[in-house]
Design a protein around this motif. Structure first.
Motif, PDB file in Angstrom:
ATOM      1  N   LYS A  61       0.950  -1.107   0.065  1.00  0.00           N
ATOM      2  CA  LYS A  61      -0.134  -0.138  -0.124  1.00  0.00           C
ATOM      3  C   LYS A  61       0.775   1.252   0.165  1.00  0.00           C
ATOM      4  N   VAL A  62       0.547   2.337  -0.932  1.00  0.00           N
ATOM      5  CA  VAL A  62       1.418   3.402  -1.100  1.00  0.00           C
ATOM      6  C   VAL A  62       0.349   4.483  -0.509  1.00  0.00           C
ATOM      7  N   GLU A  63       0.731   5.160   0.357  1.00  0.00           N
ATOM      8  CA  GLU A  63       0.031   6.390   1.187  1.00  0.00           C
ATOM      9  C   GLU A  63       0.186   7.729   0.317  1.00  0.00           C
ATOM     10  N   ALA A  81      -2.185   2.236  -4.911  1.00  0.00           N
ATOM     11  CA  ALA A  81      -1.650   3.485  -4.532  1.00  0.00           C
ATOM     12  C   ALA A  81      -2.917   4.430  -4.437  1.00  0.00           C
ATOM     13  N   GLU A  82      -2.857   5.159  -3.605  1.00  0.00           N
ATOM     14  CA  GLU A  82      -4.001   6.319  -3.693  1.00  0.00           C
ATOM     15  C   GLU A  82      -3.344   7.475  -3.016  1.00  0.00           C
ATOM     16  N   ASN A  83      -3.548   8.693  -3.852  1.00  0.00           N
ATOM     17  CA  ASN A  83      -2.916   9.832  -3.635  1.00  0.00           C
ATOM     18  C   ASN A  83      -1.444   9.896  -3.295  1.00  0.00           C
ATOM     19  N   HIS A  84      -0.854   9.062  -4.353  1.00  0.00           N
ATOM     20  CA  HIS A  84       0.486   8.825  -4.241  1.00  0.00           C
ATOM     21  C   HIS A  84       1.269  10.026  -4.968  1.00  0.00           C
ATOM     22  N   VAL A  98      -3.014  -4.230  -9.784  1.00  0.00           N
ATOM     23  CA  VAL A  98      -2.068  -3.268  -9.604  1.00  0.00           C
ATOM     24  C   VAL A  98      -3.090  -2.116  -9.850  1.00  0.00           C
ATOM     25  N   GLN A  99      -3.337  -1.138  -8.693  1.00  0.00           N
ATOM     26  CA  GLN A  99      -4.347  -0.074  -8.728  1.00  0.00           C
ATOM     27  C   GLN A  99      -3.603   1.130  -8.235  1.00  0.00           C
ATOM     28  N   VAL A 100      -3.664   2.346  -9.120  1.00  0.00           N
ATOM     29  CA  VAL A 100      -3.090   3.601  -9.109  1.00  0.00           C
ATOM     30  C   VAL A 100      -4.318   4.684  -8.972  1.00  0.00           C
ATOM     31  N   LYS A 101      -4.499   5.521  -7.888  1.00  0.00           N
ATOM     32  CA  LYS A 101      -5.814   5.966  -8.102  1.00  0.00           C
ATOM     33  C   LYS A 101      -5.649   7.424  -7.411  1.00  0.00           C
TER      34      LYS A 101
END
Length: 164
Positions: A61-63, A81-84, A98-101
């Motif tokens: 998890k990327v914060e 990743a959210e708000n990364h 893989v989720q980048v949001k």
């Protein structure tokens, strides 16, 4: 005598209650982690984490405003990743998705992903190239639209990623 009785009582309680179930531990990453095994991994807000050959038995998890550089990594779960600030995932294997949001930039290159690759509502360059994706490649509401080439997708290429 009291100590013996206490020890016997404690042993009986332990036997009756059984062992507590094992909990997956979460490791916080600031800096570099090499070729070791971890359970779940978290990149905290404003931190930078570099993974080189790391085996993650759970999820990454990327914060908020955090950066992840992951190369030759094996992840059993997801990369989320959210708000990364930035996510770079290269030459890695991901058992989930893989989720980048709602973040800034991402580079997803030369990976094998069992689930989906999703890029939603990001405000920065998204480069998605040369991945083998068993699920879908989904991109929506990114500014600018993601770029890339050479992705092999078993599911669907959708919206902004339909030509990648």
């Amino acid at each position: 005598m009291k100590r013996t009785a206490l020890a016997i009582s404690a042993a009986l309680c332990a036997m009756l209650l059984g062992a507590a179930p094992a909990q997956a531990e979460e490791r916080t990453c600031r800096g570099t982690i090499g070729a070791v095994t971890v359970d779940n991994l978290r990149v905290p807000s404003n931190a930078t984490c570099t993974l080189k050959g790391t085996y993650v038995k759970g999820t990454i998890k990327v914060e908020y405003n955090a950066t992840l550089y992951a190369s030759s990594v094996r992840v059993v779960g997801n990369v989320q990743a959210e708000n990364h600030k930035h996510v770079s995932l290269t030459s890695s294997t991901v058992g989930g998705s893989v989720q980048v949001k709602q973040g800034k930039t991402a580079t997803i290159t030369s990976n094998r992903v069992t689930g989906d690759v999703q890029s939603f509502t990001n405000r920065g360059t998204q480069r998605i190239s040369y991945n083998r994706i068993n699920g879908n490649l989904q991109c929506k509401e990114n500014v600018p639209a993601p770029t890339g080439t050479g992705n092999v997708v078993q599911g669907n290429k959708e919206d902004q990623c339909r030509r990648l």
